[in-house]
Design an enzyme around this catalytic site. Structure first.
Site, PDB file in Angstrom:
ATOM      1  N   HIS A   1       0.850  -1.190   0.000  1.00 43.44           N
ATOM      2  CA  HIS A   1       0.000   0.000   0.000  1.00 43.44           C
ATOM      3  C   HIS A   1       0.884   1.238   0.000  1.00 43.44           C
ATOM      4  CE1 HIS A   1      -3.774   2.218   0.868  1.00 43.44           C
ATOM      5  NE2 HIS A   1      -2.954   3.042   1.506  1.00 43.44           N
ATOM      6  N   SER A   2       0.750   2.041  -1.039  1.00 40.69           N
ATOM      7  CA  SER A   2       1.558   3.254  -1.138  1.00 40.69           C
ATOM      8  C   SER A   2       0.964   4.351  -0.261  1.00 40.69           C
ATOM      9  CB  SER A   2       1.618   3.730  -2.592  1.00 40.69           C
ATOM     10  OG  SER A   2       2.250   2.771  -3.398  1.00 40.69           O
ATOM     11  N   GLU A   3       1.833   4.968   0.511  1.00 37.34           N
ATOM     12  CA  GLU A   3       1.419   6.041   1.413  1.00 37.34           C
ATOM     13  C   GLU A   3       0.597   7.095   0.667  1.00 37.34           C
ATOM     14  OE1 GLU A   3       3.728   8.826   4.622  1.00 37.34           O
ATOM     15  OE2 GLU A   3       4.657   8.572   2.655  1.00 37.34           O
TER      16      GLU A   3
ATOM     17  N   CYS B   1      -9.295   9.992  -4.234  1.00 38.57           N
ATOM     18  CA  CYS B   1      -8.741   8.671  -4.535  1.00 38.57           C
ATOM     19  C   CYS B   1      -9.509   7.648  -3.707  1.00 38.57           C
ATOM     20  CB  CYS B   1      -7.247   8.633  -4.219  1.00 38.57           C
ATOM     21  SG  CYS B   1      -6.884   8.885  -2.457  1.00 38.57           S
TER      22      CYS B   1
ATOM     23  N   GLN C   1      -9.238   1.590   0.765  1.00 35.53           N
ATOM     24  CA  GLN C   1      -8.460   0.387   0.459  1.00 35.53           C
ATOM     25  C   GLN C   1      -7.590  -0.029   1.642  1.00 35.53           C
ATOM     26  OE1 GLN C   1      -6.380   1.346  -3.251  1.00 35.53           O
ATOM     27  NE2 GLN C   1      -7.625  -0.178  -4.283  1.00 35.53           N
TER      28      GLN C   1
ATOM     29  N   THR D   1      -5.050  11.780 -14.184  1.00 42.46           N
ATOM     30  CA  THR D   1      -4.008  11.598 -13.169  1.00 42.46           C
ATOM     31  C   THR D   1      -2.643  11.281 -13.774  1.00 42.46           C
ATOM     32  OG1 THR D   1      -3.422  10.325 -11.195  1.00 42.46           O
ATOM     33  CG2 THR D   1      -4.715   9.158 -12.860  1.00 42.46           C
TER      34      THR D   1
ATOM     35  N   ASP E   1       4.024   6.629 -13.437  1.00 41.22           N
ATOM     36  CA  ASP E   1       4.073   5.923 -12.158  1.00 41.22           C
ATOM     37  C   ASP E   1       5.536   5.611 -11.873  1.00 41.22           C
ATOM     38  OD1 ASP E   1       3.899   4.191  -9.980  1.00 41.22           O
ATOM     39  OD2 ASP E   1       2.109   3.179 -10.724  1.00 41.22           O
TER      40      ASP E   1
ATOM     41  N   ARG F   1       6.797   4.362  -9.028  1.00 36.55           N
ATOM     42  CA  ARG F   1       6.984   3.443  -7.906  1.00 36.55           C
ATOM     43  C   ARG F   1       7.856   2.250  -8.295  1.00 36.55           C
ATOM     44  NH1 ARG F   1       0.823   2.755  -6.117  1.00 36.55           N
ATOM     45  NH2 ARG F   1       0.653   2.796  -8.397  1.00 36.55           N
TER      46      ARG F   1
ATOM     47  N   LYS G   1       2.163  -4.170  -9.880  1.00 38.64           N
ATOM     48  CA  LYS G   1       2.702  -4.697  -8.627  1.00 38.64           C
ATOM     49  C   LYS G   1       3.056  -6.180  -8.781  1.00 38.64           C
ATOM     50  CE  LYS G   1       0.245  -1.533  -5.525  1.00 38.64           C
ATOM     51  NZ  LYS G   1      -0.744  -1.416  -4.416  1.00 38.64           N
TER      52      LYS G   1
END
Length: 219
Positions: free
Chosen positions: A71-73, A85, A90, A133, A145, A147, A173
């Site tokens: 889970h991204s902060e 969001c 979630q 987004t 993205d 990440r 992911k």
């Protein structure tokens, strides 16, 4: 940071039990793990929930793998309840579902899909002018993205969870974790947390990056 095989090892630094209580009254406890040796040097956390030791033991003999959500902060969603969001709902959902079966919530310090809090808010301002987004991130000179789930894979390896059931709608992911040596035995989507404020955001994630979000038909 480029994702590569042969990811360096991380180690558990500390473990501490933290009681959790959410605004709707749901309560559980987590054994919160911190780490040394994470590839990006950030202070990511692993929350071990439910009977996670039994889940690991079952997985080692071919049973169901532990349930894991990276889970991204999201300060705005997780803390302030922003409806732009679906991150806050979630997070709440994941904690309960993982607590029921045993597993880990990886709380990853990569706000705004990796671009940071201020840049995320700048992207919100651009979204208010009509960009979606992903377009907003690009307009700010970032990737769609940014990440990198290398630290997530390191954390799972340090916890002995090299085989998981992944609680996520995001196919990237699963792809990144598999590349990094984590076996994704099953992908499980989260619920759909739709509001008037996030409908366009969720639709864009579904259509542009193939998130498994089952949105109702318009009209």
């Amino acid at each position: 940071m480029t994702i590569t095989l042969g990811t360096p090892l991380a180690r558990v630094r500390t473990r501490v039990v933290v009681p959790l209580r959410f605004p709707d009254g749901y309560e559980t406890s987590a054994e919160v793990h911190t780490f040394t040796g994470l590839a990006d040097g950030r202070e990511h956390l692993a929350l071990a929930l439910g009977d996670w030791r039994a889940a690991l033991a079952d997985s080692s003999i071919g049973g169901p793998a532990p349930l894991v959500r990276p889970h991204s902060e999201c300060l705005t969603g997780d803390v302030f309840g922003s409806e732009r969001c679906d991150c806050g709902p979630q997070l709440r959902e994941a904690v309960e579902r993982i607590s029921e079966t045993g597993g880990f919530l990886l709380y990853l310090r990569q706000e705004g899909r990796g671009i940071g809090l201020y840049a995320k808010l700048d992207a919100y301002a651009l979204q208010d002018t009509g960009l979606d987004t992903y377009q907003a991130n690009l307009a700010l000179g970032h990737g769609e993205d940014e990440r990198d789930y290398t630290p997530a894979a390191q954390m799972l390896a340090a916890l002995g969870a090299d085989r998981i059931r992944l609680l996520s709608n995001n196919p990237d992911k699963a792809t990144q974790l598999a590349t990094l040596g984590i076996e994704v035995a099953e992908r499980i989507p989260t619920g759909v947390h739709l509001s008037e404020a996030n409908a366009r955001y969720l639709t864009t994630k579904r259509d542009h990056t193939a998130h498994t979000i089952d949105l109702p038909l318009a009209g």
